[in-house]
Design a protein around this motif. Structure first.
Motif, mmCIF file in Angstrom:
data_model
loop_
_atom_site.group_PDB
_atom_site.id
_atom_site.type_symbol
_atom_site.label_atom_id
_atom_site.label_comp_id
_atom_site.label_asym_id
_atom_site.label_seq_id
_atom_site.Cartn_x
_atom_site.Cartn_y
_atom_site.Cartn_z
ATOM 1 N N TYR A 14 0.833 -1.212 -0.108
ATOM 2 C CA TYR A 14 -0.078 -0.075 0.239
ATOM 3 C C TYR A 14 0.747 1.153 -0.163
ATOM 4 C CZ TYR A 14 -4.562 -2.423 0.037
ATOM 5 O OH TYR A 14 -5.525 -3.207 0.009
ATOM 6 N N ALA A 15 2.092 1.106 0.530
ATOM 7 C CA ALA A 15 2.668 2.396 0.676
ATOM 8 C C ALA A 15 3.524 2.597 -0.753
ATOM 9 C CB ALA A 15 4.185 2.222 1.479
ATOM 10 N N ALA A 16 3.822 1.596 -1.593
ATOM 11 C CA ALA A 16 4.312 1.664 -2.966
ATOM 12 C C ALA A 16 3.240 2.137 -3.633
ATOM 13 C CB ALA A 16 4.921 0.530 -3.336
ATOM 14 N N LEU A 17 1.845 1.713 -3.625
ATOM 15 C CA LEU A 17 1.070 2.082 -4.434
ATOM 16 C C LEU A 17 0.672 3.711 -4.198
ATOM 17 C CD1 LEU A 17 -1.351 1.312 -6.393
ATOM 18 C CD2 LEU A 17 -3.010 0.645 -4.293
ATOM 19 N N ILE A 18 0.643 4.204 -2.978
ATOM 20 C CA ILE A 18 0.038 5.395 -2.755
ATOM 21 C C ILE A 18 1.267 6.276 -3.342
ATOM 22 C CG2 ILE A 18 0.599 5.825 -0.175
ATOM 23 C CD1 ILE A 18 -2.419 7.174 -2.241
ATOM 24 N N LEU A 51 5.755 12.967 2.802
ATOM 25 C CA LEU A 51 5.703 11.519 3.203
ATOM 26 C C LEU A 51 4.787 11.437 4.090
ATOM 27 C CD1 LEU A 51 9.553 10.355 2.992
ATOM 28 C CD2 LEU A 51 7.663 10.144 1.273
ATOM 29 N N GLN A 52 4.692 12.328 5.139
ATOM 30 C CA GLN A 52 3.632 11.959 6.212
ATOM 31 C C GLN A 52 2.381 11.928 5.893
ATOM 32 O OE1 GLN A 52 5.105 14.317 9.282
ATOM 33 N NE2 GLN A 52 6.108 12.972 10.367
ATOM 34 N N THR A 53 1.807 12.700 4.805
ATOM 35 C CA THR A 53 0.636 12.583 4.079
ATOM 36 C C THR A 53 0.476 11.332 3.327
ATOM 37 O OG1 THR A 53 0.886 15.082 3.927
ATOM 38 C CG2 THR A 53 -1.089 14.126 2.865
ATOM 39 N N LEU A 54 1.580 10.859 2.707
ATOM 40 C CA LEU A 54 1.294 9.638 1.947
ATOM 41 C C LEU A 54 1.161 8.536 3.092
ATOM 42 C CD1 LEU A 54 4.013 9.818 -0.783
ATOM 43 C CD2 LEU A 54 1.455 10.254 -0.849
ATOM 44 N N SER A 55 1.752 8.644 4.214
ATOM 45 C CA SER A 55 1.629 7.751 5.212
ATOM 46 C C SER A 55 0.119 7.649 5.828
ATOM 47 C CB SER A 55 2.685 8.225 6.417
ATOM 48 O OG SER A 55 2.640 7.480 7.790
ATOM 49 N N LEU A 56 -0.322 8.826 5.998
ATOM 50 C CA LEU A 56 -1.735 8.909 6.319
ATOM 51 C C LEU A 56 -2.654 8.029 5.219
ATOM 52 C CD1 LEU A 56 -3.486 12.166 7.194
ATOM 53 C CD2 LEU A 56 -4.676 10.673 5.876
ATOM 54 N N LEU A 57 -2.468 8.456 4.066
ATOM 55 C CA LEU A 57 -3.323 7.909 3.075
ATOM 56 C C LEU A 57 -2.979 6.197 2.850
ATOM 57 C CD1 LEU A 57 -3.037 10.535 0.163
ATOM 58 C CD2 LEU A 57 -4.981 10.147 1.593
ATOM 59 N N ALA A 58 -1.682 5.938 3.145
ATOM 60 C CA ALA A 58 -1.539 4.386 2.943
ATOM 61 C C ALA A 58 -1.948 3.772 4.139
ATOM 62 C CB ALA A 58 0.116 4.253 3.151
ATOM 63 N N ARG A 59 -2.234 4.417 5.460
ATOM 64 C CA ARG A 59 -2.704 3.830 6.657
ATOM 65 C C ARG A 59 -4.281 3.374 6.273
ATOM 66 N NH1 ARG A 59 -6.088 6.857 9.414
ATOM 67 N NH2 ARG A 59 -4.537 8.887 9.448
ATOM 68 N N GLY A 76 -5.321 2.174 3.689
ATOM 69 C CA GLY A 76 -5.304 0.663 2.800
ATOM 70 C C GLY A 76 -4.697 -0.452 3.999
ATOM 71 N N SER A 77 -3.642 -0.112 4.628
ATOM 72 C CA SER A 77 -3.117 -0.837 5.869
ATOM 73 C C SER A 77 -2.500 -0.490 6.685
ATOM 74 C CB SER A 77 -2.382 -1.872 4.859
ATOM 75 O OG SER A 77 -1.431 -2.787 5.847
ATOM 76 N N GLY A 78 -2.829 -0.570 7.880
ATOM 77 C CA GLY A 78 -2.202 0.246 9.232
ATOM 78 C C GLY A 78 -0.739 0.266 9.059
ATOM 79 N N SER A 79 0.110 -0.899 9.039
ATOM 80 C CA SER A 79 1.388 -1.044 9.116
ATOM 81 C C SER A 79 1.841 -0.227 7.800
ATOM 82 C CB SER A 79 1.775 -2.482 9.069
ATOM 83 O OG SER A 79 1.176 -3.110 8.233
ATOM 84 N N ALA A 80 1.072 -0.109 6.890
ATOM 85 C CA ALA A 80 1.755 0.758 5.595
ATOM 86 C C ALA A 80 2.264 2.249 6.066
ATOM 87 C CB ALA A 80 0.770 0.712 4.625
ATOM 88 N N SER A 81 1.761 2.890 6.949
ATOM 89 C CA SER A 81 2.076 4.045 7.589
ATOM 90 C C SER A 81 3.200 4.107 7.870
ATOM 91 C CB SER A 81 1.028 4.535 8.573
ATOM 92 O OG SER A 81 1.441 3.601 9.701
ATOM 93 N N ARG A 82 4.093 2.836 7.954
ATOM 94 C CA ARG A 82 5.196 3.094 8.513
ATOM 95 C C ARG A 82 6.552 2.687 7.483
ATOM 96 N NH1 ARG A 82 3.556 -0.986 13.063
ATOM 97 N NH2 ARG A 82 4.120 -2.472 11.381
ATOM 98 N N SER A 95 -2.352 10.773 12.832
ATOM 99 C CA SER A 95 -1.720 9.461 13.141
ATOM 100 C C SER A 95 -0.897 8.930 12.093
ATOM 101 C CB SER A 95 -3.291 8.464 13.240
ATOM 102 O OG SER A 95 -2.775 7.178 13.733
ATOM 103 N N VAL A 96 0.310 9.202 11.933
ATOM 104 C CA VAL A 96 1.144 8.978 10.792
ATOM 105 C C VAL A 96 2.676 8.696 11.126
ATOM 106 C CG1 VAL A 96 -0.006 10.817 9.574
ATOM 107 C CG2 VAL A 96 1.960 11.357 11.116
ATOM 108 N N GLY A 97 3.207 7.988 10.189
ATOM 109 C CA GLY A 97 4.688 7.651 10.730
ATOM 110 C C GLY A 97 5.594 8.950 10.831
#
Ligand code: PMV
Length: 339
Positions: A131-135, A148-156, A158-164, A184-186
């Motif tokens: 999900y991180a690569a997708l967003i 990156l922190q906004t991408l982290s939020l959006l990836a979350r 899709g999957s919580g652990s993707a935020s990291r 709630s971001v990485g």
């Protein structure tokens, strides 16, 4: 607030028109040393507790995203293999629902091509790097240039652990307090630990019996010990962060192992009980504890599956490899990969 409302809020001032024909992004996989287990908001994947992970360097997913012919189906290819978009697998349903959040028109279709070098069946949170690569690829395709922190939020979403999965090294996914999860971001930790090693001990490569999504839900709803988890977790997290800041490996190992065991203990007391641990897992744990008793600083962590991830230092690589001959060893901080 639902996912669509969050996406709308975040993308309010970005261009709706794609700026590029394709977008490509690599995201590393990550292993949590202090786990995310339980959501305070299931729709938005908001966690009950913070979590802390280490990223796996060049092990991860690289996704290229483009538009497919409108009105037809999304085209999803993983490691050269075309996925059946009509299947009712959780993978396809979750991915399609996620893509729905980013279609400029209802008939827009995406072509998603993902290459992953994550060892198959290692329980390496492929959804996290996926999900991180997708967003990340979506950001490139539309030319949003989001931090990156906004991408982290959006990836979350899709999957919580993707935020990291947007940084190398240690990453804390902060719980946040905002109801919509905007905070709630990485967050990347500055410490590098070049001597740290992670060993992937694949004991059973079969896919998990129950998804972490479902297992978290059951644990939170039924385990009598879930109410004690936030306090235990806060203690482990503080200990782990201190261990990282002081480069104290024994403290890092003890806090990580204890956190994983507490997570699995809670699952045993859920109803229906959730048991990811297998006989081979227990045998490996005893081998690790025996080696430790004999003076080897070797620890493990375990996610939603029977496999273990070993934690040790570079100096002990040969000894650990001799104990577990098939171990895949990762040096998460080598080659200057901390970005
Ligand atoms: O993000 P999910 O739904 O894949 O859940 C991840 C759960 C664990 O891997 C067990 C813990 C974690 O923090 O990664």
């Amino acid at each position: 607030m639902d996912k669509a409302a969050i996406v709308q809020k975040v993308l309010k001032s970005t261009s709706k028109e794609p700026q590029n024909r394709t977008g490509t992004f690599f995201a590393p996989s990550n292993i949590a040393l202090c786990k995310y287990w339980g959501k305070r908001n299931a729709e938005l994947n908001l966690p009950v507790t913070a979590s802390l992970s280490v990223s796996l360097g060049h092990y991860g997913a690289k996704t290229t995203l483009s538009f497919a012919e409108a009105g037809f189906q999304d085209d999803i290819v993983v490691n050269g293999k075309q996925m059946n978009i009509n299947s009712d697998s959780a993978f396809v349903l979750n991915l399609t629902a996620y893509l729905n959040l980013f279609r400029p028109t209802p008939t827009t279709r995406f072509c998603v091509e993902t290459e992953t070098n994550v060892p198959i069946g290692a329980g390496l949170a492929s959804s996290a790097c996926g999900y991180a690569a997708l967003i990340g690829a979506m950001d490139q395709l539309y030319g949003w240039q989001l931090p990156l922190q906004t991408l982290s939020l959006l990836a979350r979403l899709g999957s919580g652990s993707a935020s990291r999965s947007f940084w190398q090294g240690f990453v804390e996914w902060q719980t946040g307090t905002a109801e919509d999860g905007i905070d709630s971001v990485g967050v990347s930790l500055p410490q590098m630990w070049p001597d740290l090693r992670i060993g992937l001990l694949i004991l059973n490569p079969a896919s998990k019996r129950i998804s972490s999504r479902k297992a978290m839900e059951i644990t939170k709803a039924t385990s009598p010990f879930y109410s004690a988890w936030p306090q235990k977790h806060a203690h482990d997290l503080a200990r782990l962060k201190k261990a990282i800041s002081l480069y104290n490996f024994v403290e890092l190992g003890e806090a990580s192992e204890s956190n994983a065991l507490a997570m699995h203990a809670m699952m045993l007391t859920a109803y229906p009980p959730i048991v990811y641990t297998e006989a081979k897992t227990i045998d490996a744990m005893h081998k690790i504890w025996d080696a430790r008793q004999a003076g080897l600083p070797l620890y493990f962590t375990q996610d939603a599956g029977p496999n273990l991830k070993l934690l040790f230092l570079k100096k002990d690589k040969e000894t650990v490899q001799a104990l577990f001959s098939k171990l895949i060893i990762i040096a998460p901080f080598e080659n200057g990969i901390l970005n």
